[in-house]
Design a protein around this motif. Structure first.
Motif, PDB file in Angstrom:
ATOM      1  N   SER A  29      37.397  12.550  94.741  1.00  0.00           N
ATOM      2  CA  SER A  29      37.022  13.632  93.829  1.00  0.00           C
ATOM      3  C   SER A  29      36.533  13.099  92.497  1.00  0.00           C
ATOM      4  O   SER A  29      35.830  13.788  91.772  1.00  0.00           O
ATOM      5  N   LYS A  33      32.313  14.652  89.614  1.00  0.00           N
ATOM      6  CA  LYS A  33      33.043  15.880  89.342  1.00  0.00           C
ATOM      7  C   LYS A  33      32.077  17.006  88.993  1.00  0.00           C
ATOM      8  O   LYS A  33      31.069  16.805  88.320  1.00  0.00           O
ATOM      9  N   ASP A 275      40.675  21.321  88.205  1.00  0.00           N
ATOM     10  CA  ASP A 275      41.016  20.335  89.249  1.00  0.00           C
ATOM     11  C   ASP A 275      40.664  20.868  90.637  1.00  0.00           C
ATOM     12  O   ASP A 275      40.171  20.120  91.499  1.00  0.00           O
ATOM     13  N   ASP A 276      40.940  22.149  90.869  1.00  0.00           N
ATOM     14  CA  ASP A 276      40.591  22.742  92.166  1.00  0.00           C
ATOM     15  C   ASP A 276      39.082  22.721  92.378  1.00  0.00           C
ATOM     16  O   ASP A 276      38.599  22.407  93.475  1.00  0.00           O
ATOM     17  N   GLY A 279      37.758  19.399  93.335  1.00  0.00           N
ATOM     18  CA  GLY A 279      38.173  18.947  94.662  1.00  0.00           C
ATOM     19  C   GLY A 279      37.249  19.385  95.772  1.00  0.00           C
ATOM     20  O   GLY A 279      37.332  18.865  96.890  1.00  0.00           O
ATOM     21  N   ARG A 282      35.053  16.520  97.345  1.00  0.00           N
ATOM     22  CA  ARG A 282      35.780  15.658  98.276  1.00  0.00           C
ATOM     23  C   ARG A 282      36.007  16.356  99.617  1.00  0.00           C
ATOM     24  O   ARG A 282      35.828  15.755 100.686  1.00  0.00           O
ATOM     25  N   LYS A 283      36.381  17.620  99.562  1.00  0.00           N
ATOM     26  CA  LYS A 283      36.651  18.342 100.800  1.00  0.00           C
ATOM     27  C   LYS A 283      35.392  18.456 101.656  1.00  0.00           C
ATOM     28  O   LYS A 283      35.425  18.308 102.879  1.00  0.00           O
TER      29      LYS A 283
END
Length: 617
Positions: A29, A33, A275-276, A279, A282-283
């Motif tokens: 992540s 960003k 932060d969510d 992420g 990355r997911k």
């Protein structure tokens, strides 16, 4: 091809990698960003926006929202973190170039104001903003100011007052600074420096250009510790930002005003959503590489480390067989970490007693005898008495791995406090040893006369004579046309062999004093007065009139040296040797020292054992 900058030191642990550690950077992540703003960025954003939003008081007077954030420690730390150090450095370099092209009182004014308002005043206000906060940055700033910046500020005040008196620049009110933390007395506020009016030998300078250039060089030198401190404070502020939101002291936790407490609570919730959001990258990539492309992780690689064995004194040697397990503490799961030996090893008592380096510094200079050719001359010989130390003497490395120059170097890896200058290694103490059965002396008074038969070649320097040439027109001469000559280059005349005897006898029978920035810094810590410090630093300033910058016809007249050897007569004329502090750090010495080999160590017979050298041609 291996990248030499990434090689691991042989005594440093080479950690293995698990499958989870073999994930590609693109899957992390942190690689890219969606919202990369930090807490400092968010706090600074509110500060910048506050100046553009109108605030109406009860009388409908219009102002902005900046006062709501000015006294808040988190917002103060955010402003320290976001200080544009690169822009400041760029501006300062530009101001230097302007002055060097055309020295003037306006240039001095610009430098004095820049250093004060960009560095000194900011550091002072930062200290006052975190004072009594209980945060680590408070003690950090206090120690930084007292240990590294106090003396520099006093020099700056003396230089500024000199510029006010002789060049008419505007005064600066230094009384607004915190007098306690800067250790300022009333006399310090009115001190005036006069060293810029004299050369390194103490002779009065009559050239207006050289005088103003000397004062400019003083300002330029004094800016270095302040600029470095700005970077250090910014890094420390980043470590204190999170704790400033919720201080450890309970009484300080209630210091946030209600409107800022509400804002900090909002930021805390917002950062969780941030932060969510970050992420999702990355997911998405994790699904694409693992589920769609079916890429599998490679197998894990075991850790490797190097181990040093030391046997007990009563054992001469000991065999350790392959596969023996060696403990290395516990991991995060509190499981014992074990390493096994790859091969058999016989451990004996051989060990490294000490590590030293001796370095001959060869300087390559142009050879006027041949186009495009160079000649190497020995500039000096340097030594590290203990190569495992950062300065080669007693200063430890900042890192766990002691990475020193294996083959030696002129400069060590120790940066002088308050500067960005690497400390040179010590000058090597060269000598020779005489051994003979007749020198096995036990009792009584003995007189030993040593005669060395030497021969000198009258033609030894003939091939090098062509390196010397006359100096071209000096553009710094106020009576000259000032035309730039790019080919100005001068080498010193070689000493005729016929004169070498008298010169060597004089040099070896002369007493000297050794001066260095390190000794001066130690003396300042013990209370060495500023007048003596200025006099000592005069000896570390040398003329550099033959170096002509091509960009303009103003050449720097002086350069700073780290250390110097001074004739005892010159030193004692300038320095009060009766001072106790001076006598501790600056001692009279001769070029040669005689030591006798004792039963266990070298024996110093004292300074009276060697009174003079006699040379017979």
């Amino acid at each position: 091809m291996y990248d030499c900058n990434c090689l691991i030191h042989p005594f440093q642990n080479d950690p293995g990698t698990s499958q989870s550690q073999r994930v590609m950077d693109d899957l992390l992540s942190g690689a890219a960003k969606i919202d990369a703003r930090t807490l400092a960025d968010l706090l600074d954003y509110f500060t910048q926006m506050s100046r553009h939003i109108n605030f109406y008081d009860t009388k409908l007077s219009i102002s902005d929202w900046q006062p709501f954030f000015q006294k808040s420690i988190p917002f103060s730390l955010a402003s320290i973190i976001k200080i544009p150090s690169a822009e400041i450095e760029q501006n300062f370099t530009y101001y230097n170039s302007l002055f060097e092209k055309k020295p003037s009182s306006t240039g001095l004014q610009l430098h004095a104001y820049f250093i004060y308002y960009r560095f000194i005043k900011k550091i002072n206000s930062w200290y006052l903003s975190v004072k009594d906060s209980g945060l680590p940055i408070e003690s950090f700033l206090e120690i930084l100011i007292k240990d590294k910046l106090q003396q520099s500020l006093k020099f700056f005040i003396a230089y500024t007052n000199a510029a006010v008196k002789w060049y008419g620049i505007k005064k600066i009110d230094f009384s607004k600074l915190d007098m306690d933390v800067w250790n300022l007395q009333a006399a310090d506020l009115y001190a005036i420096d006069v060293s810029f009016q004299s050369d390194s030998n103490g002779n009065l300078i009559y050239s207006k250009f050289l005088r103003i250039n000397n004062l400019f060089q003083n300002f330029k030198t004094i800016s270095s510790p302040f600029f470095d401190s700005i970077k250090l404070i910014s890094a420390e502020a980043e470590n204190n930002l999170e704790p400033s939101l919720l201080p450890l002291k309970e009484e300080l936790q209630k210091n946030h005003p209600p409107h800022l407490g509400l804002l900090f609570a909002f930021l805390n919730i917002f950062r969780q959503l941030q932060d969510d959001l970050n992420g999702y990258t990355r997911k998405h990539l994790d699904f694409f590489y693992k589920d769609v492309l079916q890429i599998k992780s490679r197998d894990a690689i075991a850790d490797k480390t190097h181990v040093i064995f030391e046997i007990q004194k009563q054992i001469e040697k000991y065999l350790i067989k392959k596969g023996v397990l060696v403990k290395d503490g516990k991991d995060l799961n509190k499981q014992q970490i074990l390493f096994s030996l790859d091969d058999d090893i016989v451990v004996n008592k051989t060990e490294v007693a000490d590590v030293r380096t001796l370095f001959l510094n060869n300087e390559v200079i142009p050879d006027p005898r041949a186009n495009g050719q160079n000649v190497a001359l020995l500039e000096g010989v340097y030594m590290a008495a203990d190569a495992t130390k950062a300065d080669g003497i007693d200063k430890d490395f900042d890192t766990d791995v002691k990475n020193f120059y294996t083959l030696g170097n002129k400069e060590s890896k120790y940066i002088l406090p308050g500067t960005n200058v690497y400390k040179p290694y010590s000058n090597a103490r060269l000598g020779f040893i005489l051994a003979s059965p007749v020198l096995l002396l036990n009792e009584g008074t003995r007189t030993v006369t040593i005669t060395l038969n030497c021969s000198l070649d009258e033609k030894i320097c003939e091939e090098l004579l062509s390196l010397t040439n006359p100096v071209s027109t000096n553009c710094c001469d106020e009576n000259s046309s000032g035309q730039i000559n790019d080919t100005i280059l001068s080498y010193p005349d070689f000493l005729p062999v016929s004169e070498i005897y008298s010169n060597i006898v004089t040099a070896l029978n002369t007493e000297y004093y050794y001066i260095s920035e390190t000794l001066i810094a130690e003396g300042i810590k013990k209370g060495l007065d500023s007048k003596t410090v200025l006099s000592l630093r005069k000896f570390l300033t040398t003329s550099n009139a033959n170096v002509i910058p091509k960009a303009y016809c103003y050449c720097p007249s002086e350069t700073k040296k780290f250390d110097a050897v001074v004739l005892s007569s010159d030193f004692e004329n300038e320095i009060d040797i009766s001072s106790e502090i001076v006598s501790i750090f600056f001692k009279k010495r001769k070029p040669f020292q005689i030591l006798f080999s004792g039963e266990k160590d070298w024996v110093d017979p004292g300074s009276d054992a060697l009174t003079s050298f006699d040379f017979v041609p």
